[in-house]
Design an enzyme around this catalytic site. Structure first.
Site, PDB file in Angstrom:
ATOM      1  N   TYR A   1      -1.569  -0.299  10.215  1.00 28.46           N
ATOM      2  CA  TYR A   1      -1.695  -1.057   8.865  1.00 28.46           C
ATOM      3  C   TYR A   1      -0.478  -0.544   8.096  1.00 28.46           C
ATOM      4  O   TYR A   1       0.586  -1.303   7.141  1.00 28.46           O
ATOM      5  CB  TYR A   1      -3.375  -0.231   8.479  1.00 28.46           C
ATOM      6  CG  TYR A   1      -3.513  -1.035   7.379  1.00 28.46           C
ATOM      7  CD1 TYR A   1      -3.992  -2.229   6.189  1.00 28.46           C
ATOM      8  CD2 TYR A   1      -3.022   1.001   5.860  1.00 28.46           C
ATOM      9  CE1 TYR A   1      -3.907  -2.239   5.104  1.00 28.46           C
ATOM     10  CE2 TYR A   1      -3.002  -0.103   4.669  1.00 28.46           C
ATOM     11  CZ  TYR A   1      -3.644  -1.319   4.583  1.00 28.46           C
ATOM     12  OH  TYR A   1      -3.685  -1.662   3.027  1.00 28.46           O
TER      13      TYR A   1
ATOM     14  N   SER B   1       0.617  -1.299  -0.173  1.00 28.29           N
ATOM     15  CA  SER B   1      -0.040   0.012   0.322  1.00 28.29           C
ATOM     16  C   SER B   1       0.720   1.181   0.177  1.00 28.29           C
ATOM     17  O   SER B   1       1.849   1.733   0.767  1.00 28.29           O
ATOM     18  CB  SER B   1      -1.166   0.129   1.321  1.00 28.29           C
ATOM     19  OG  SER B   1      -1.719   1.585   1.409  1.00 28.29           O
TER      20      SER B   1
HETATM   21  P1  NAP Z   1     -11.580  -6.339   0.494  1.00 24.61           P
HETATM   22  O1  NAP Z   1     -12.119  -5.331  -0.750  1.00 24.61           O
HETATM   23  O2  NAP Z   1     -11.915  -5.631   1.704  1.00 24.61           O
HETATM   24  O3  NAP Z   1     -11.933  -7.548   0.076  1.00 24.61           O
HETATM   25  C1  NAP Z   1     -10.775  -8.349   1.276  1.00 24.61           C
HETATM   26  C2  NAP Z   1     -10.562 -10.010   0.365  1.00 24.61           C
HETATM   27  O4  NAP Z   1      -9.999 -10.264   1.321  1.00 24.61           O
HETATM   28  C3  NAP Z   1     -12.379 -10.391   0.791  1.00 24.61           C
HETATM   29  O5  NAP Z   1     -11.875 -11.857  -0.668  1.00 24.61           O
HETATM   30  C4  NAP Z   1     -11.618 -11.332   1.915  1.00 24.61           C
HETATM   31  O6  NAP Z   1     -12.316 -12.481   1.719  1.00 24.61           O
HETATM   32  C5  NAP Z   1     -10.625 -11.440   1.644  1.00 24.61           C
HETATM   33  N1  NAP Z   1     -10.302 -11.535   3.611  1.00 24.61           N
HETATM   34  C6  NAP Z   1      -9.677 -11.048   3.960  1.00 24.61           C
HETATM   35  N2  NAP Z   1      -9.080 -11.812   4.974  1.00 24.61           N
HETATM   36  C7  NAP Z   1      -8.744 -12.993   5.143  1.00 24.61           C
HETATM   37  C8  NAP Z   1      -8.182 -13.860   5.174  1.00 24.61           C
HETATM   38  N3  NAP Z   1      -8.354 -13.816   6.320  1.00 24.61           N
HETATM   39  N4  NAP Z   1      -8.277 -14.836   4.652  1.00 24.61           N
HETATM   40  C9  NAP Z   1      -8.238 -15.082   3.158  1.00 24.61           C
HETATM   41  N5  NAP Z   1      -9.597 -13.666   2.625  1.00 24.61           N
HETATM   42  C10 NAP Z   1      -9.515 -12.726   3.388  1.00 24.61           C
HETATM   43  O7  NAP Z   1     -10.077  -5.690  -0.116  1.00 24.61           O
HETATM   44  P2  NAP Z   1      -9.327  -4.598  -0.990  1.00 24.61           P
HETATM   45  O8  NAP Z   1      -9.774  -3.316  -0.819  1.00 24.61           O
HETATM   46  O9  NAP Z   1      -9.151  -5.373  -1.862  1.00 24.61           O
HETATM   47  O10 NAP Z   1      -7.899  -5.216  -0.750  1.00 24.61           O
HETATM   48  C11 NAP Z   1      -7.034  -6.371  -1.610  1.00 24.61           C
HETATM   49  C12 NAP Z   1      -5.992  -5.628  -0.537  1.00 24.61           C
HETATM   50  O11 NAP Z   1      -5.444  -4.157  -1.476  1.00 24.61           O
HETATM   51  C13 NAP Z   1      -5.670  -5.676   0.801  1.00 24.61           C
HETATM   52  O12 NAP Z   1      -4.210  -6.181   0.935  1.00 24.61           O
HETATM   53  C14 NAP Z   1      -5.496  -3.808   1.084  1.00 24.61           C
HETATM   54  O13 NAP Z   1      -4.638  -3.463   2.183  1.00 24.61           O
HETATM   55  C15 NAP Z   1      -4.684  -3.835  -0.260  1.00 24.61           C
HETATM   56  N6  NAP Z   1      -5.308  -1.860  -0.789  1.00 24.61           N
HETATM   57  C16 NAP Z   1      -6.135  -1.404  -0.988  1.00 24.61           C
HETATM   58  C17 NAP Z   1      -6.329   0.063  -0.683  1.00 24.61           C
HETATM   59  C18 NAP Z   1      -7.557   0.230  -0.638  1.00 24.61           C
HETATM   60  O14 NAP Z   1      -7.998   1.869  -0.826  1.00 24.61           O
HETATM   61  N7  NAP Z   1      -8.370  -0.525  -1.380  1.00 24.61           N
HETATM   62  C19 NAP Z   1      -5.516   0.195  -1.164  1.00 24.61           C
HETATM   63  C20 NAP Z   1      -4.166  -0.069  -0.727  1.00 24.61           C
HETATM   64  C21 NAP Z   1      -4.163  -1.338  -0.696  1.00 24.61           C
HETATM   65  P3  NAP Z   1     -14.363 -12.792   1.460  1.00 24.61           P
HETATM   66  O15 NAP Z   1     -15.117 -11.853   0.747  1.00 24.61           O
HETATM   67  O16 NAP Z   1     -14.536 -13.930   2.479  1.00 24.61           O
HETATM   68  O17 NAP Z   1     -14.329 -11.155   3.168  1.00 24.61           O
END
Ligand code: NAP
Length: 246
Positions: free
Chosen positions: A157, A143
């Site tokens: 985080y 991130s």
């Molecule tokens: P999201 O929309 O909340 O989706 C998260 C996914 O991860 C879901 O499929 C969830 O499963 C799964 N998950 C969570 N905990 C888990 C675990 N313990 N074991 C297996 N699966 C798990 O998240 P996102 O925004 O796409 O983020 C994805 C990555 O990008 C993360 O590492 C986050 O830190 C990074 N990121 C995101 C942003 C942003 O602004 N969105 C910015 C920078 C970095 P369920 O659907 O079953 O709950």
């Protein structure tokens, strides 16, 4: 047989967008998820309707047993692993460090650091040419917070993603001679459900004002960067910022 890509947390958000793009590019995709079975099935259905191949694999990647089970599923059902995308991760509600309790920090580090590191361990065991594997690629989802530190929001985080950057640099050098490339993408604010999960749903409406390009990013824009890193044969240990210029 198609190359196989395992994406942790691929039921929603960035992981789901990456799964759809990877399938269009000819990968058989393992869509890992934690609880939301319906969301994962929707990703699988969309991939299959478009002529691609994917399987769902429920597992908690914050648990060693969960990780062992996930990789055992890949071994049993597909018999090979070419790419790991360490994507699953969480944020938490805004909180200053002075107010953080141990349980919060421990959960963050378990999901965002220990999980990806042990998933990387299992991937290296299967991919390393030193162990009889055919090589492969790992892309870690870090991130922009790793660079900015997340003050007044979530320093825990940010620190977890700083660890992901170090994992990327260190592991890349450790396995460079074994056919494995390890890179990371560092997204800025992206339109996914992660913000609502931390009682911060409004962030997708307001954050764009503070971003030089004037908007937040879309999951597909991070998926493109992940797939670029997967295919970039001369890149390893790279951290690619995709953040609108913050
Ligand atoms: P999201 O929309 O909340 O989706 C998260 C996914 O991860 C879901 O499929 C969830 O499963 C799964 N998950 C969570 N905990 C888990 C675990 N313990 N074991 C297996 N699966 C798990 O998240 P996102 O925004 O796409 O983020 C994805 C990555 O990008 C993360 O590492 C986050 O830190 C990074 N990121 C995101 C942003 C942003 O602004 N969105 C910015 C920078 C970095 P369920 O659907 O079953 O709950």
């Amino acid at each position: 047989m198609n190359p196989v890509m395992l994406i942790t947390g691929a039921g929603r958000g960035i992981g789901a967008a990456t799964a759809r793009l990877a399938a269009r590019q000819g990968y058989t995709v393992v869509v890992n998820y934690l609880r939301d079975h319906r969301a994962a099935e929707e990703v699988i259905s969309a991939i299959r309707e478009a002529g691609g191949q994917a399987i769902a694999a429920q597992a908690d990647v914050a648990s060693e047993d969960g990780i062992r089970g996930l990789f055992a599923t890949v071994d049993a059902e597909l018999g090979r692993l070419d790419v790991l995308v360490n994507n699953a991760g969480v944020v938490d509600a805004n909180c200053r460090v002075e107010d953080m309790d141990f349980a919060r920090v421990e959960r963050m580090m378990r999901i965002n650091v220990a999980g990806p590191m042990i998933c990387a361990r299992e991937a290296v065991k299967r991919m390393s040419t030193r162990r009889g594997g055919n090589g492969g690629a790992i892309v870690n989802v870090s991130s922009v917070a790793a660079r900015l530190g997340g003050p007044d929001e979530y320093v825990d985080y940010a620190a977890s993603k700083g660890a992901i950057d170090s994992l990327t640099r260190g592991l890349a050098r450790e396995v460079a001679g074994e056919g494995i490339r390890v890179n990371a993408v560092r997204p800025g604010v992206i339109r996914t459900t992660i913000h609502a999960s931390a009682d911060n749903a409004g962030k997708v409406d307001t954050a764009g004002q503070r971003i030089p390009l004037g908007r937040i990013g879309e999951p597909e824009e991070i998926a493109s960067a992940i797939m670029w890193l997967v295919g970039s044969e001369f890149s390893t240990g790279s951290l690619i910022d995709v953040d609108g210029g913050v």
